[in-house]
Design an enzyme around this catalytic site. Sequence first.
Site, mmCIF file in Angstrom:
data_model
loop_
_atom_site.group_PDB
_atom_site.id
_atom_site.type_symbol
_atom_site.label_atom_id
_atom_site.label_comp_id
_atom_site.label_asym_id
_atom_site.label_seq_id
_atom_site.Cartn_x
_atom_site.Cartn_y
_atom_site.Cartn_z
ATOM 1 N N SER A 1 16.141 -40.674 -10.585
ATOM 2 C CA SER A 1 14.929 -39.912 -10.366
ATOM 3 C C SER A 1 14.912 -39.588 -8.882
ATOM 4 O O SER A 1 15.002 -40.489 -8.050
ATOM 5 C CB SER A 1 13.721 -40.752 -10.754
ATOM 6 O OG SER A 1 12.553 -40.053 -10.418
ATOM 7 N N MET B 1 -4.652 -5.762 10.713
ATOM 8 C CA MET B 1 -5.567 -4.840 11.381
ATOM 9 C C MET B 1 -6.392 -4.058 10.370
ATOM 10 O O MET B 1 -5.897 -3.639 9.335
ATOM 11 C CB MET B 1 -4.789 -3.851 12.238
ATOM 12 C CG MET B 1 -5.705 -3.043 13.132
ATOM 13 S SD MET B 1 -4.946 -1.551 13.767
ATOM 14 C CE MET B 1 -5.238 -0.427 12.418
ATOM 15 N N GLY C 1 -5.695 -10.839 7.099
ATOM 16 C CA GLY C 1 -5.548 -11.064 8.537
ATOM 17 C C GLY C 1 -5.123 -9.837 9.319
ATOM 18 O O GLY C 1 -5.163 -9.822 10.541
ATOM 19 N N TYR D 1 13.909 -33.225 -16.289
ATOM 20 C CA TYR D 1 12.445 -33.172 -16.280
ATOM 21 C C TYR D 1 11.914 -33.161 -14.839
ATOM 22 O O TYR D 1 12.632 -33.502 -13.903
ATOM 23 C CB TYR D 1 11.850 -34.361 -17.036
ATOM 24 C CG TYR D 1 12.063 -35.701 -16.351
ATOM 25 C CD1 TYR D 1 11.163 -36.171 -15.392
ATOM 26 C CD2 TYR D 1 13.163 -36.493 -16.656
ATOM 27 C CE1 TYR D 1 11.368 -37.382 -14.757
ATOM 28 C CE2 TYR D 1 13.373 -37.707 -16.028
ATOM 29 C CZ TYR D 1 12.470 -38.145 -15.075
ATOM 30 O OH TYR D 1 12.672 -39.332 -14.433
ATOM 31 N N LYS E 1 0.839 -1.199 0.000
ATOM 32 C CA LYS E 1 0.000 0.000 0.000
ATOM 33 C C LYS E 1 0.870 1.243 0.000
ATOM 34 O O LYS E 1 0.666 2.159 -0.801
ATOM 35 C CB LYS E 1 -0.894 -0.039 1.245
ATOM 36 C CG LYS E 1 -2.136 0.775 1.154
ATOM 37 C CD LYS E 1 -2.985 0.617 2.420
ATOM 38 C CE LYS E 1 -3.758 -0.686 2.448
ATOM 39 N NZ LYS E 1 -4.404 -0.939 3.748
ATOM 40 N N ARG F 1 -3.487 2.893 8.555
ATOM 41 C CA ARG F 1 -3.753 1.739 7.701
ATOM 42 C C ARG F 1 -2.571 0.784 7.729
ATOM 43 O O ARG F 1 -1.436 1.203 7.590
ATOM 44 C CB ARG F 1 -3.966 2.213 6.246
ATOM 45 C CG ARG F 1 -4.768 3.488 6.142
ATOM 46 C CD ARG F 1 -4.745 4.078 4.723
ATOM 47 N NE ARG F 1 -5.347 3.211 3.741
ATOM 48 C CZ ARG F 1 -5.367 3.465 2.441
ATOM 49 N NH1 ARG F 1 -4.770 4.562 1.976
ATOM 50 N NH2 ARG F 1 -5.939 2.636 1.609
ATOM 51 N N ARG G 1 -3.317 -1.393 -6.583
ATOM 52 C CA ARG G 1 -2.452 -2.578 -6.555
ATOM 53 C C ARG G 1 -2.863 -3.456 -7.726
ATOM 54 O O ARG G 1 -3.963 -3.316 -8.248
ATOM 55 C CB ARG G 1 -2.626 -3.353 -5.249
ATOM 56 C CG ARG G 1 -4.045 -3.846 -5.052
ATOM 57 C CD ARG G 1 -4.246 -4.492 -3.698
ATOM 58 N NE ARG G 1 -5.663 -4.453 -3.368
ATOM 59 C CZ ARG G 1 -6.161 -4.629 -2.162
ATOM 60 N NH1 ARG G 1 -5.365 -4.850 -1.150
ATOM 61 N NH2 ARG G 1 -7.457 -4.585 -1.954
ATOM 62 N N HIS H 1 -15.815 -8.966 1.355
ATOM 63 C CA HIS H 1 -14.744 -9.842 1.833
ATOM 64 C C HIS H 1 -14.857 -11.229 1.211
ATOM 65 O O HIS H 1 -13.895 -11.777 0.684
ATOM 66 C CB HIS H 1 -14.813 -9.937 3.362
ATOM 67 C CG HIS H 1 -13.775 -10.843 3.948
ATOM 68 N ND1 HIS H 1 -14.017 -12.174 4.201
ATOM 69 C CD2 HIS H 1 -12.489 -10.625 4.284
ATOM 70 C CE1 HIS H 1 -12.918 -12.723 4.689
ATOM 71 N NE2 HIS H 1 -11.975 -11.807 4.756
ATOM 72 N N CYS I 1 10.528 -37.054 -9.041
ATOM 73 C CA CYS I 1 9.212 -37.683 -9.096
ATOM 74 C C CYS I 1 8.458 -37.592 -7.777
ATOM 75 O O CYS I 1 7.394 -38.162 -7.625
ATOM 76 C CB CYS I 1 9.337 -39.138 -9.532
ATOM 77 S SG CYS I 1 10.258 -40.148 -8.358
HETATM 78 P P1 ADP Z 1 -7.788 -2.448 3.397
HETATM 79 O O1 ADP Z 1 -6.363 -2.841 3.344
HETATM 80 O O2 ADP Z 1 -8.617 -3.320 4.246
HETATM 81 O O3 ADP Z 1 -8.353 -2.189 2.056
HETATM 82 P P2 ADP Z 1 -7.437 0.369 3.671
HETATM 83 O O4 ADP Z 1 -6.320 0.885 4.487
HETATM 84 O O5 ADP Z 1 -7.291 0.414 2.225
HETATM 85 O O6 ADP Z 1 -7.800 -1.074 4.177
HETATM 86 O O7 ADP Z 1 -8.706 1.206 4.090
HETATM 87 C C1 ADP Z 1 -9.983 0.822 3.730
HETATM 88 C C2 ADP Z 1 -10.750 2.005 3.212
HETATM 89 O O8 ADP Z 1 -10.745 3.059 4.141
HETATM 90 C C3 ADP Z 1 -10.189 2.611 1.961
HETATM 91 O O9 ADP Z 1 -10.626 1.933 0.832
HETATM 92 C C4 ADP Z 1 -10.772 3.972 1.983
HETATM 93 O O10 ADP Z 1 -12.075 3.960 1.463
HETATM 94 C C5 ADP Z 1 -10.821 4.283 3.453
HETATM 95 N N1 ADP Z 1 -9.698 5.144 3.779
HETATM 96 C C6 ADP Z 1 -8.481 4.787 4.191
HETATM 97 N N2 ADP Z 1 -7.706 5.875 4.369
HETATM 98 C C7 ADP Z 1 -8.471 6.935 4.048
HETATM 99 C C8 ADP Z 1 -8.251 8.343 4.012
HETATM 100 N N3 ADP Z 1 -7.071 8.858 4.331
HETATM 101 N N4 ADP Z 1 -9.273 9.120 3.632
HETATM 102 C C9 ADP Z 1 -10.455 8.568 3.302
HETATM 103 N N5 ADP Z 1 -10.732 7.282 3.314
HETATM 104 C C10 ADP Z 1 -9.746 6.462 3.690
HETATM 105 MG MG MG Z 2 -7.724 -1.001 0.822
#
Ligand code: ADP
Ligand code: MG
Length: 890
Positions: free
Chosen positions: A780, A110, A108, A867, A29, A99, A355, A471, A847
């Site tokens: 093998s 936070m 998994g 192989y 990210k 984030r 991504r 999810h 194998c």
């Molecule tokens: P995940 O990894 O679960 O996708 P994110 O960190 O991408 O979690 O956050 C989930 C959502 O929270 C993002 O898609 C966005 O909509 C919202 N979000 C995160 N950071 C911001 C921000 N700085 N301003 C507005 N929305 C945010």
């Molecule tokens: Mg996200």
Amino acid sequence: MSEKTVYPFGGSASHDDTRQKDKEVTGGKGANLAEMASIGLPVPPGFTITTEECVRYLQEGADFSDGLRSDVAKALTHIESAVGKSFGDSADPLLVSVRSGARVSMPGMMDTVLNLGLNDATVEGLATTSGDERFAWDSYRRFIQMYSDVVLGLDHGLFEEALEIAKEDNGFYADTELSADDWKTLVGEFKSIVEQEWGKPFPQDVNEQLWGAIRAVFDSWDSDRAKVYRRLNDIPADWGTAVNVQAMVFGNMGETSATGVAFTRDPATGERAYYGEYLINAQGEDVVAGIRTPQYLTKVARENAGAKPLSMEEAMPDAYGELARVFDLLENHYRDMQDIEFTVERGKLWMLQTRSGKRTAKAALKMAVEMVGEGLITKEEAVARVDPMALDQLLHPTLDPDAERSVLTTGLPASPGAASGKIVLDADTAEVFASRGDKVILVRVETSPEDIHGMHAAQGILTARGGMTSHAAVVARGMGRPCVSGASGVSIDRAGRTLRIGSQELKEGDEITLDGANGQVMLGIVPTVDPELAGDFGTLMEWADALRRMRVRTNAETPDDCRMARQFGAEGIGLCRTEHMFFDARRIRAVRQMILAEDEKTRLSALDQLLPEQRGDFAAIFEVMAGLPCTIRLLDPPLHEFLPHNDEDFEDLADATGLGVDHLKRRADELHEFNPMLGHRGCRLGITFPEIYEMQARAIFEAACAVQKSSGEAPLPEIMIPLVATRKELAILRALVDRVAKTVFEEQGTEVAYLVGTMIELPRAALMAGEIAEEGEFFSFGTNDLTQTTLGVSRDDSAKFLAPYVDKGIFARDPFVSLDVEGVGQLVDMAAESGRVTRPDIKLGICGEHGGDPASIAFCEEVNLDYVSASPYRVPIARLAAAQAALAAD
Ligand code: ADP
Ligand code: MG
Ligand code: MG
């Protein structure tokens, strides 16, 4: 040594340090936020704390270094000056999101905390500066809710309940109907819930809030959820996660604001069409959480679905136009389909994430092939890009289009493929049912990261709520599980363990079928048809075949398996086990007679019965494998495995042989072994009972001669002597095989070419390979046994301790699934090397199960094997992995 711990992005930050765009340092990210900011896209300013800091924090007993504290404080001023607001300023507060972000996306980890920096004072400031009191209090209540759940670990149900009651009391249906005053009241209630449950008031100090959230992200790397996910996805424990702190932008500032998620192409089908969902006047997780039903991004998608609420293209044409421009820009920049998260604040578009998007195998193939056609990527890149393991999804049957379907209800086609099984209503039950061999369909209102193990155990997933990017949908597509989401015709009574689908009452254990391609949920088991191997699949495999150096064979021992393997592209048999041929009810009696016989005469008469059967087996296989090399392993398992199991077996045998039951039992006792895997097996059988190997060799040569005569296409039999430890063993048995060959060729008046070689599956054989190669024309690598004997670990007993070993990082992966390259691999490397010194044209292959594992295949390329051999369904996986290995070796 003093590498940066924190990297600012956006605003006036420079993004020149290459470490900042390295996912290993800043996480997926963080690296992509910096990348987007550096190519001029609108990214709210922020900073990333490195994964290295997370690792350090966890190693140092959950302690922040002083350096980190001051670096974060400094980076915070970068955001403040970029936005022109101060963190904690009660007049005009800066709010941030916190984030998590590991190298690869990990469910998994936070959950994100939004609106951090709000407290009783700053909320008033936000109300004033935004001119929208309702928005300010809605944001504050969201913040308390999220922070309490993910940072303080309080039960989120308590907050949801309070909100539900507030709505009911007012007769509201949607959250959007609540007024500023309603939210204000609710904030009060939320705060008292926190005080009651947590024992302290909700933190008002914004710095305490920030560090609490950073700590929670770091800690979540070692949460149970994260560990399960890491194990399922082979993610090493020592990667750690980065933390992103970013200025908030608001999608919940009224009707000109929105939030959404999108893909630049359809991640389910691979079609070149923008794909996604958005919600007006909403924040972040609202889209994926399934709280409100999201709306379509494009007009076409809305019309195709027959939906009424306006698409983003129609409702916000300007922001949509901007978004479409960004889609194309990002796809060209990354040269891959992108999965994007965005927010529109009062008409202005902000990018929050991009991504390379998860996709189904079908979509992966289609996109790879089409992008080559578009000139976006090369064939090599297309081949390198498709995950070989994902092909598995395409090789399995789909629902028979002509079969009758009793459709109960229809939901969203969230992840394609067909799945049938028994209904289970929670993840743990799914695991229990699956462990006893049942196929199950996990049915939930919606799924969360806690359900991952159950989703993995299930054939398919059905949810009552949630959209195409929920999810359940995202995880199912990643795992290759068919999924139908948002099937509102499903209602679940968890207490009673029953459910209703459409008008049908069902209970846990009842069978249903899902069609993930059209969202149908059907009663009972619907029949299936075989997969389509032409089209994009065929094209990509053709490119892969042209790029690989290693051959791909199959492990197969029946004509059906051989046929299937050839359809999947097998170029020979790498391992034909002969013992399975002995277990058939009719034959097992002769086998037992053979091993329990006390004199050679009885043994020979039993072998006489087996000979025509074995000859028939081999002839059938040779016909299918016309002209291709076939490695046949002579009898390998401990005799122990063939002994009669019960009185009935003994009586049956006594009748057949004329020997007494007591006598047979005594003889069986003599053959009983304490540790059969290290006992009387492999070539030791051939040494002590040469008649058995003679019979097998005769069957092979007679069959080969017969096929040569009938079709003119003799196979190349490669006779493989198992479990050799010494040169002498192989010398003796090789002489035996050559002698039989000579006799048979004379009898038949014809000759076929053949090789004699051995499996390298004992450490001594690997050590002595130079010498053994004097007797053997091929090696093998039997890496299943070689792993057992090198590690001193019994594969059959390892389940109890290998999982914790992997969790603790002692092994990066289960060494029976993926070759222990450092240890066992050294033996393979050494044996291959010294084998070649003795015999430069020695044929080398693998194998064991590892022959179908991409990482192990990469290793085989490195040590230059000729192989790999894999089970039939793994053959295409091995072809693609071998091509990728060859590309990586260039
Ligand atoms: P995940 O990894 O679960 O996708 P994110 O960190 O991408 O979690 O956050 C989930 C959502 O929270 C993002 O898609 C966005 O909509 C919202 N979000 C995160 N950071 C911001 C921000 N700085 N301003 C507005 N929305 C945010
Ligand atoms: Mg996200
Ligand atoms: Mg999330």
